[in-house]
Write a protein that holds these residues in place. Structure first.
Motif, mmCIF file in Angstrom:
data_model
loop_
_atom_site.group_PDB
_atom_site.id
_atom_site.type_symbol
_atom_site.label_atom_id
_atom_site.label_comp_id
_atom_site.label_asym_id
_atom_site.label_seq_id
_atom_site.Cartn_x
_atom_site.Cartn_y
_atom_site.Cartn_z
ATOM 1 N N GLN A 42 0.969 -2.266 9.620
ATOM 2 C CA GLN A 42 0.680 -3.576 8.970
ATOM 3 C C GLN A 42 -0.840 -3.851 8.374
ATOM 4 N N LYS A 43 -1.984 -3.001 8.750
ATOM 5 C CA LYS A 43 -3.078 -2.957 8.019
ATOM 6 C C LYS A 43 -3.636 -1.798 7.902
ATOM 7 N N GLY A 56 -1.082 -6.262 -6.414
ATOM 8 C CA GLY A 56 0.170 -6.999 -6.523
ATOM 9 C C GLY A 56 0.780 -7.080 -5.057
ATOM 10 N N LEU A 57 1.813 -7.980 -4.910
ATOM 11 C CA LEU A 57 2.409 -7.990 -3.568
ATOM 12 C C LEU A 57 3.291 -6.790 -3.147
ATOM 13 N N THR A 58 3.569 -5.949 -4.132
ATOM 14 C CA THR A 58 4.180 -4.458 -3.598
ATOM 15 C C THR A 58 3.467 -3.424 -3.919
ATOM 16 N N ILE A 71 -1.225 2.243 -2.535
ATOM 17 C CA ILE A 71 -0.627 1.608 -1.265
ATOM 18 C C ILE A 71 0.460 1.053 -1.522
ATOM 19 N N LEU A 72 1.668 1.200 -1.096
ATOM 20 C CA LEU A 72 2.998 0.468 -1.607
ATOM 21 C C LEU A 72 3.326 0.108 -0.363
ATOM 22 N N GLY A 73 4.095 -1.087 -0.446
ATOM 23 C CA GLY A 73 4.775 -2.043 0.667
ATOM 24 C C GLY A 73 5.300 -3.402 0.057
ATOM 25 N N GLU A 74 5.420 -4.230 1.105
ATOM 26 C CA GLU A 74 5.704 -5.512 0.771
ATOM 27 C C GLU A 74 4.696 -6.671 1.107
ATOM 28 N N GLU A 75 4.582 -7.803 0.440
ATOM 29 C CA GLU A 75 3.674 -9.041 1.066
ATOM 30 C C GLU A 75 2.407 -8.233 1.267
ATOM 31 N N LEU A 76 1.990 -7.516 0.365
ATOM 32 C CA LEU A 76 0.464 -6.966 0.561
ATOM 33 C C LEU A 76 -0.641 -7.967 0.027
ATOM 34 N N LEU A 77 -1.429 -8.035 1.019
ATOM 35 C CA LEU A 77 -2.558 -9.104 0.602
ATOM 36 C C LEU A 77 -3.991 -8.560 0.754
ATOM 37 N N LEU A 78 -4.942 -8.738 0.021
ATOM 38 C CA LEU A 78 -6.261 -8.408 0.369
ATOM 39 C C LEU A 78 -6.945 -9.165 1.331
ATOM 40 N N LYS A 79 -7.186 -8.963 2.675
ATOM 41 C CA LYS A 79 -7.733 -10.059 3.566
ATOM 42 C C LYS A 79 -9.075 -10.048 3.510
ATOM 43 N N ASN A 80 -9.853 -8.776 3.276
ATOM 44 C CA ASN A 80 -11.213 -8.838 3.215
ATOM 45 C C ASN A 80 -11.671 -7.705 2.058
ATOM 46 N N GLU A 89 -3.395 -6.258 4.327
ATOM 47 C CA GLU A 89 -2.254 -6.364 5.122
ATOM 48 C C GLU A 89 -1.147 -6.688 4.639
ATOM 49 N N GLY A 90 0.054 -6.278 5.283
ATOM 50 C CA GLY A 90 1.189 -6.472 4.851
ATOM 51 C C GLY A 90 2.261 -5.403 5.371
ATOM 52 N N LYS A 91 3.425 -5.152 4.755
ATOM 53 C CA LYS A 91 4.440 -4.269 5.397
ATOM 54 C C LYS A 91 3.932 -3.156 4.626
#
Length: 99
Positions: A42-43, A56-58, A71-80, A89-91
């Motif tokens: 997740q992180k 992007g989100l993926t 980094i590949l995944g789903e719903e990826l967000l830059l939190k910091n 963070e994301g899947k």
């Protein structure tokens, strides 16, 4: 001329690695290498990055001294996002580094 610069850079890097070993210091500190810390899937905390190439989100692509980190995944967000440090963070499904 490019070969000579490449050879000099390689020798310099080898010397730096020997100094790090001799001083028993963390390589990421003295050699400016990327440091990745994952918490589950997740992180991902990335230290010593050189900038974002794609976001992007993926997929997130980042420049580092070791190469391009993807980094590949789903719903990826830059939190910091700080100079030299980022938290994604994301899947997370995969992390790769390419020259």
């Amino acid at each position: 001329m490019a070969k000579k610069k490449s050879r000099v850079a390689q020798k310099t890097r080898q010397l730096q690695e020997q100094v790090v070993d001799l001083l028993e210091m963390p390589q990421d500190v003295l050699l400016d290498l990327p440091k990745l810390t994952m918490t589950g899937r997740q992180k991902l905390l990335l230290e010593n990055h050189r900038g974002i190439i794609e976001y992007g989100l993926t997929r997130v692509r980042v420049k580092t001294t070791a190469g391009q980190l993807t980094i590949l995944g789903e719903e990826l967000l830059l939190k910091n996002l700080k100079p030299g440090e980022m938290l994604v963070e994301g899947k997370i499904s995969s992390v790769t580094i390419e020259d």
